[in-house]
Enzyme design. Sequence first.
Site, mmCIF file in Angstrom:
data_model
loop_
_atom_site.group_PDB
_atom_site.id
_atom_site.type_symbol
_atom_site.label_atom_id
_atom_site.label_comp_id
_atom_site.label_asym_id
_atom_site.label_seq_id
_atom_site.Cartn_x
_atom_site.Cartn_y
_atom_site.Cartn_z
ATOM 1 N N ASP A 37 -6.306 8.022 13.662
ATOM 2 C CA ASP A 37 -5.947 6.519 13.093
ATOM 3 C C ASP A 37 -4.610 6.373 12.731
ATOM 4 O O ASP A 37 -4.002 6.917 11.730
ATOM 5 C CB ASP A 37 -6.870 6.399 11.709
ATOM 6 C CG ASP A 37 -6.732 4.973 11.088
ATOM 7 O OD1 ASP A 37 -5.790 4.332 11.352
ATOM 8 O OD2 ASP A 37 -7.335 4.741 10.066
ATOM 9 N N LYS A 59 0.983 -1.349 0.145
ATOM 10 C CA LYS A 59 -0.046 0.121 0.018
ATOM 11 C C LYS A 59 0.886 1.255 -0.033
ATOM 12 O O LYS A 59 0.511 2.322 -0.668
ATOM 13 C CB LYS A 59 -0.819 0.042 1.189
ATOM 14 C CG LYS A 59 -1.828 1.273 1.359
ATOM 15 C CD LYS A 59 -2.947 0.834 2.423
ATOM 16 C CE LYS A 59 -3.988 1.857 2.612
ATOM 17 N NZ LYS A 59 -4.662 1.496 3.844
HETATM 18 MG MG LIG Z 1 -6.017 0.851 8.888
#
Ligand SMILES: [Mg+2]
Lengths: 174, 632
Positions: B218, B87
């Site tokens: 996050d 990613k």
């Molecule tokens: Mg995540």
Amino acid sequence: MNSPSDHFELFGLPRRFAVDLPALEKRYRDLQREVHPDRFSTAPVSEQRQSMEMATRVNEAYRTLKTPLLRVRYMLELEGGDVLAETNTAMPREFLMQQMGWREVLEEAAEARNAQRLDALDAQVGAELDATFADVEVALDARDGATSASLVRKLMFLDKLREEIGAAQERLEN
Amino acid sequence: MALLQISEPGESPAPHQRRLAIGIDLGTTNSLVATVRNSIAVVLNDADGHPLLPSIVRYLADGSVQVGFAAEAQQARDAKNTIVSAKRFMGRGLKDVPYPENSPYDFVDAPGMVQIRTVAGVKSPVEVSAEILRTLRVRAEAALGISHGAASGEDGAGELYGAVITVPAYFDDAQRQATKDAAKLAGLNVMRLLNEPTAAAIAYGLDNAAEGIYAVFDLGGGTFDVSILKLSRGVFEVMATGGDSALGGDDFDHRLFCWVLERAKLAPLSDEDTRLMLSRARQVKEDLTNHVEARFNARLSTREIVDVVVNQQDFWDMSQTLVAKTLAPTRRALRDAGLAVADVKGVVMVGGATRMPHVQRAVGELFGQVPLNNLDPDKVVALGAAMQANALAGNRSSEEDWLLLDVVPLSLGIETMGGLVEKVIPRNSTLPVSRAQEFTTFKDGQTAMAIHVVQGERELVSDCRSLARFELRGIPPMAAGAARIRVTYQVDADGLMSVAAREATTGIEASVAVKPSYGLSDGEITRMLRDSFEHARDDVHLRALREQQVEGSRMVESVRAALAQDGDLLDAEERAAIDAAISALEKSMAGTDHRGIKVAIERANRATDAFAARRMDRSVKSVLAGRNIATI
Ligand SMILES: [Mg+2]
Ligand SMILES: Nc1ncnc2c1ncn2[C@@H]1O[C@H](COP(=O)(O)OP(=O)(O)O)[C@@H](O)[C@H]1O
């Protein structure tokens, strides 16, 4: 049937500077609940396109009506006035002097990394903005285009300055 | 043909007709898939009962592929062919790769996006991600009782209707586009790309009936996001977002790895040993969450033995600058939202790396309150994505009537004279958003004009990310400054941009779907699709036919529903034209020519354009009318 022609009509609000913010916000949410693309993800492309256009318009109208400076500029535009007209951009000398003074303070405070000084300046400019908005409200509601336009220009100066103060505050924090 | 199911938009179909929809959290480290069952979002486990799928893909010489735990088990033995954290390479060039020197991969600097050479050939990060998504799709299909490959199936039930894939809120256009391409490659119908913190807010907000301002923090394996949301009567409104799409738990591993290297005074490591040391670092980092000290222990291929004791305080000290890197974007997001710390009612912690005590402490100090840790930081994003997928598929009931309003994370601008950026769409504008700009020519007789679109907050083009370049041609020759070229930038609900340009005096139009400067060309995607079909021994034609048939029946179904609801907006002639387009579409769907169906769908879309516009006006008016009734 025609679509609402201006932002005020779209939100069912009277064309006045003083906006009922809770009503504006509620209407915004109600409108997006109807027109947002998430409501059309199983619909044909033709409807998805319409939804995207309308949701974009609702967002733009909301931003304009919610933000005092954008709102006054928009109202002036609806009246056929043009803030940015090249003619008559001269600002009162007194105001220009005040501007220069504030800019000096900003530069010095930023250089000296003086957060308190920046905060004080921010409050001062904020107060001047509030006072000018009060003036522009009177002028707009009296449909005095010329006075409104010059006050809006003043607001734009102040707003720009405030943005720069914000940027300086941000640089200090990082 | 399938029996048509008539249901009004917004009305939930009968239970047996619920459309099967999934939410996927495509993480740097771990990926998950979830769905909504009996109004409850659940994570779907693999056959061994594991909810998490390690986001690791191993390519073998015989062309087979291992994904997840099987690949993870081999990562230190076959580092070159076992891709972890793909990613981080999505939509990125070689120069963006973090510490390539400590990466075992054989990078290929391809023009669009960096690629990796493996024993099974050169792979794009998009293909690697597609393997992970495909594994999750298969898992979901098995759990939902869908038999895949029943490509001739006539009825729409027992089909995966669509998926919502999450992306870091701070992903730019190229990274989003790459994610969408990966999903396409994995055979998923992407209903929406959803921002990870927003997904977490949905799951948290709906579960706790939360109202007020919330922050979502996050910190995952490779990315950091922070979003400030206002939750009010079922509307989730993102007020601002910020982050760093190259900061996560991996960087803490790397710090520790470097620290141990220095302590143990090791000679340069082989690729395999680097991978081994990095995964040990991760283990030690995780141990230090609950223990005051942990042992860093590894036996290298050189027979050297690494044995270092790390205590919590040392680890916190060496990684404090990383923690600090999360605080600046958090403050900025608050400022962008026009809010003070005291306005924030709760801070929702998401992502495995937020388990680290020094992260918890720093966030708690910044917000002046104990962060909320009452949900599973690993699962909350997938659960929120499943809820959104369920809603987008039209399954929601009236009590689940909520709406998401998200924002564009990074400002969009264009290059002007002297390599400066002029901002066109400022960050944190609510989606969808569009802005137009007028340009003129600066030379007499100038007939073409190049526009360079960039994304980022900096003033210099060279400090921002190049998104796309396009050219407007065919400007009628005029004196300098006479042409008026209006360029419109639109960012849709997925956060993806498109650009249209038109010259006002002649009406000449040039519309460009923005092809990212860092991205895949259409040709590359076609090649990958073909490769993946060969891989699956699938029939390309049958697949395309099936896709168009599904698309066609969706069209027929929704037009019928629209006619039932608002047929009175049409006169007899208009009605007849739409009926004709729909029956032509149905006829083509009975055949086997997928292109013919596609054309019929396009015709039906055009035939319903005006009807769609009138329906939209009616629904806007209904909102205004609602107000009048309430206030009179
Ligand atoms: Mg995540
Ligand atoms: N107990 C723990 N203590 C510290 N870090 C942890 C712990 N558990 C998981 N992590 C870290 O969290 C990261 C993975 O988080 P996750 O949310 O799964 O990431 P992503 O969404 O990017 O896949 C990894 O860096 C992992 O080491």
